[in-house]
Design a protein around this motif. Sequence first.
Motif, PDB file in Angstrom:
ATOM      1  N   SER A   1      37.534  37.918  28.570  1.00  0.00           N
ATOM      2  CA  SER A   1      36.130  38.321  28.669  1.00  0.00           C
ATOM      3  C   SER A   1      35.610  38.253  30.102  1.00  0.00           C
ATOM      4  N   ALA A   2      36.452  37.832  31.055  1.00  0.00           N
ATOM      5  CA  ALA A   2      36.027  37.687  32.447  1.00  0.00           C
ATOM      6  C   ALA A   2      36.490  38.883  33.268  1.00  0.00           C
ATOM      7  N   SER A   3      35.774  39.110  34.365  1.00  0.00           N
ATOM      8  CA  SER A   3      36.100  40.204  35.277  1.00  0.00           C
ATOM      9  C   SER A   3      36.091  39.661  36.699  1.00  0.00           C
ATOM     10  N   TYR A   4      37.156  39.943  37.467  1.00  0.00           N
ATOM     11  CA  TYR A   4      37.294  39.381  38.805  1.00  0.00           C
ATOM     12  C   TYR A   4      37.612  40.476  39.821  1.00  0.00           C
ATOM     13  N   ASN A   5      37.044  40.348  41.033  1.00  0.00           N
ATOM     14  CA  ASN A   5      37.591  41.105  42.142  1.00  0.00           C
ATOM     15  C   ASN A   5      38.683  40.253  42.786  1.00  0.00           C
ATOM     16  N   LYS A   6      39.270  40.733  43.900  1.00  0.00           N
ATOM     17  CA  LYS A   6      40.431  40.051  44.461  1.00  0.00           C
ATOM     18  C   LYS A   6      40.111  38.617  44.883  1.00  0.00           C
ATOM     19  N   VAL A   7      38.994  38.416  45.548  1.00  0.00           N
ATOM     20  CA  VAL A   7      38.623  37.078  45.993  1.00  0.00           C
ATOM     21  C   VAL A   7      38.312  36.181  44.799  1.00  0.00           C
TER      22      VAL A   7
ATOM     23  N   ALA B   1      35.357  46.565  51.123  1.00  0.00           N
ATOM     24  CA  ALA B   1      34.575  47.044  49.974  1.00  0.00           C
ATOM     25  C   ALA B   1      35.458  47.272  48.751  1.00  0.00           C
ATOM     26  N   ASP B   2      36.670  47.793  48.978  1.00  0.00           N
ATOM     27  CA  ASP B   2      37.564  48.068  47.854  1.00  0.00           C
ATOM     28  C   ASP B   2      37.935  46.790  47.110  1.00  0.00           C
ATOM     29  N   ASP B   3      38.187  45.702  47.870  1.00  0.00           N
ATOM     30  CA  ASP B   3      38.547  44.435  47.245  1.00  0.00           C
ATOM     31  C   ASP B   3      37.404  43.884  46.410  1.00  0.00           C
ATOM     32  N   LYS B   4      36.175  44.183  46.818  1.00  0.00           N
ATOM     33  CA  LYS B   4      35.027  43.717  46.050  1.00  0.00           C
ATOM     34  C   LYS B   4      34.782  44.602  44.829  1.00  0.00           C
ATOM     35  N   ALA B   5      35.099  45.897  44.983  1.00  0.00           N
ATOM     36  CA  ALA B   5      34.767  46.840  43.920  1.00  0.00           C
ATOM     37  C   ALA B   5      35.798  46.843  42.796  1.00  0.00           C
ATOM     38  N   ILE B   6      37.082  46.711  43.148  1.00  0.00           N
ATOM     39  CA  ILE B   6      38.141  46.777  42.144  1.00  0.00           C
ATOM     40  C   ILE B   6      38.134  45.499  41.320  1.00  0.00           C
ATOM     41  N   LYS B   7      37.974  45.649  40.026  1.00  0.00           N
ATOM     42  CA  LYS B   7      37.864  44.509  39.120  1.00  0.00           C
ATOM     43  C   LYS B   7      39.119  44.391  38.250  1.00  0.00           C
ATOM     44  N   THR B   8      39.479  43.182  37.945  1.00  0.00           N
ATOM     45  CA  THR B   8      40.556  42.901  37.010  1.00  0.00           C
ATOM     46  C   THR B   8      39.977  42.207  35.796  1.00  0.00           C
ATOM     47  N   GLU B   9      40.243  42.744  34.619  1.00  0.00           N
ATOM     48  CA  GLU B   9      39.744  42.155  33.388  1.00  0.00           C
ATOM     49  C   GLU B   9      40.749  41.130  32.872  1.00  0.00           C
ATOM     50  N   VAL B  10      40.294  39.926  32.660  1.00  0.00           N
ATOM     51  CA  VAL B  10      41.127  38.869  32.076  1.00  0.00           C
ATOM     52  C   VAL B  10      40.341  38.283  30.922  1.00  0.00           C
TER      53      VAL B  10
ATOM     54  N   HIS C   1      55.279  27.323  36.586  1.00  0.00           N
ATOM     55  CA  HIS C   1      54.993  28.093  37.800  1.00  0.00           C
ATOM     56  C   HIS C   1      54.710  29.547  37.414  1.00  0.00           C
ATOM     57  N   PHE C   2      53.462  29.966  37.557  1.00  0.00           N
ATOM     58  CA  PHE C   2      53.048  31.315  37.160  1.00  0.00           C
ATOM     59  C   PHE C   2      53.167  32.257  38.359  1.00  0.00           C
ATOM     60  N   LYS C   3      54.393  32.578  38.727  1.00  0.00           N
ATOM     61  CA  LYS C   3      54.633  33.423  39.896  1.00  0.00           C
ATOM     62  C   LYS C   3      54.160  34.848  39.643  1.00  0.00           C
ATOM     63  N   GLY C   4      53.742  35.495  40.734  1.00  0.00           N
ATOM     64  CA  GLY C   4      53.483  36.932  40.707  1.00  0.00           C
ATOM     65  C   GLY C   4      52.581  37.374  39.582  1.00  0.00           C
ATOM     66  N   SER C   5      53.093  38.280  38.760  1.00  0.00           N
ATOM     67  CA  SER C   5      52.278  38.903  37.724  1.00  0.00           C
ATOM     68  C   SER C   5      51.904  37.947  36.599  1.00  0.00           C
ATOM     69  N   ARG C   6      52.452  36.740  36.597  1.00  0.00           N
ATOM     70  CA  ARG C   6      52.144  35.791  35.535  1.00  0.00           C
ATOM     71  C   ARG C   6      50.824  35.061  35.756  1.00  0.00           C
ATOM     72  N   LYS C   7      50.172  35.287  36.881  1.00  0.00           N
ATOM     73  CA  LYS C   7      48.905  34.600  37.159  1.00  0.00           C
ATOM     74  C   LYS C   7      47.855  34.916  36.104  1.00  0.00           C
ATOM     75  N   ARG C   8      47.887  36.131  35.559  1.00  0.00           N
ATOM     76  CA  ARG C   8      46.962  36.455  34.469  1.00  0.00           C
ATOM     77  C   ARG C   8      47.207  35.523  33.282  1.00  0.00           C
ATOM     78  N   LEU C   9      48.484  35.274  32.996  1.00  0.00           N
ATOM     79  CA  LEU C   9      48.822  34.382  31.886  1.00  0.00           C
ATOM     80  C   LEU C   9      48.324  32.965  32.158  1.00  0.00           C
ATOM     81  N   MET C  10      48.358  32.545  33.413  1.00  0.00           N
ATOM     82  CA  MET C  10      47.839  31.227  33.773  1.00  0.00           C
ATOM     83  C   MET C  10      46.352  31.121  33.443  1.00  0.00           C
ATOM     84  N   LEU C  11      45.581  32.129  33.840  1.00  0.00           N
ATOM     85  CA  LEU C  11      44.144  32.120  33.570  1.00  0.00           C
ATOM     86  C   LEU C  11      43.859  32.204  32.081  1.00  0.00           C
ATOM     87  N   GLU C  12      44.564  33.089  31.397  1.00  0.00           N
ATOM     88  CA  GLU C  12      44.345  33.241  29.958  1.00  0.00           C
ATOM     89  C   GLU C  12      44.706  31.961  29.208  1.00  0.00           C
ATOM     90  N   SER C  13      45.820  31.337  29.597  1.00  0.00           N
ATOM     91  CA  SER C  13      46.245  30.112  28.916  1.00  0.00           C
ATOM     92  C   SER C  13      45.205  29.015  29.095  1.00  0.00           C
TER      93      SER C  13
END
Length: 384
Positions: free
Chosen positions: A114-120, A103-112, A345-357
């Motif tokens: 204008s988009a919002s994502y849970n872990k999956v 449930a936590d993975d579904k509930a916790i959202k990451t804002e990128v 290669h958008f390792k680790g914390s750079r994945k947000r930059l991959m999506l934004e780019s």
Amino acid sequence: MKRMRGWHRFLFGLPLILLLTHLFSVKELQQSSQTMEPPEKLNKKFDHLVLGPAAGQGLSNRLQCQGTKALNRTHGSNGRSSLEDSVAFVTVFTIYNSSVNTADDKAIKTEVGSASYNKVERSMAVLNAFINFIKVAMPRSNVIILTDPKSDFSVQRSQVTLYPIQGEYSRDKLMLQRIRSYIAFLDSRHKMLSQRPGNITHYIFTDSDMAVVDDLGQIFHDHPNFDLALTFRNNKGQPINSGFIAVRGTPDAILRAKLFLQDVLRVYRMEYMKASRMLGDQLALASVVKSKPQFDANRFSKTVAFTEDIRGTKVLFLPCAMYNWTPPEGAGQFRGMPLDVKVVHFKGSRKRLMLESWNFYSSSLDIPDMLCLILASGRTKYDF
């Protein structure tokens, strides 16, 4: 008597002095509070792409940008290789059942942006961005996703195939399973070609958090005598990055590449199981490479491709600076981007930059390629 009168005047004026001092202190505090942001605002990370000056300006060996236009690339994306339609990208990807059901993975959202994502959702977003970059740089290439047969996800995209392979895809064993999956896939390709010889397809095995920004078919055209290619960097302990492995599509090369990876897997199991969650595969790759007598590891300090025969496999070493470049976190912290980067290669914390780019690139008609966009980005950490 005069002294007494002066003392009385001082005592009479003391409350007024204290009052003025207090008022001045209150006013100063109010002014300073107006100029300072609250702590939570100061520490807030950006949830959108932030463009700034492109680092490395004026350096001849670094990419020069005018806005988001690259000025000094020596090999651009306009020239497609004749081998483009015979290159397939292979990646390992799975959705963990624990992530789907928690449930936590579904509930916790990451804002990128204008988009919002849970872990999956964000894992799937990164996978789709990976495919999107390939479709721009090499639109006729196929993408093959090696996955756990139990994994519950689908990718409804043209020229994208899910290829289930039995194995242990837990987070602690995923790097180990990735090598096993590569070996199983190459074994199946070799058997297929032995039974039904046909057109040659070359394979590039990559992590799914990579962006292909130029045609990679040239690897097989410019270097016709290798079986397997690895990317290297100037890192004494981990000179080989496992996120990019290319295999020539001839039956003999596929067989030799499979045997090479079997050696890597054996060393991994024997020596690096304590690092099975991370880095074990890279340590095992370096160990197998350096097992060659008189291997000159000093060549890892130069950004020049070279070939070595290692345990019967012709291994091509390609510089990470071109084929596996990782943006440092915070563009102001490094001295620009090397020339002619083909894979980011958008390792680790750079994945947000991959999506934004990707989102920024796909929504604009004025960006000729991705490199200057990425170079001018990343002013903050892009944590997930």
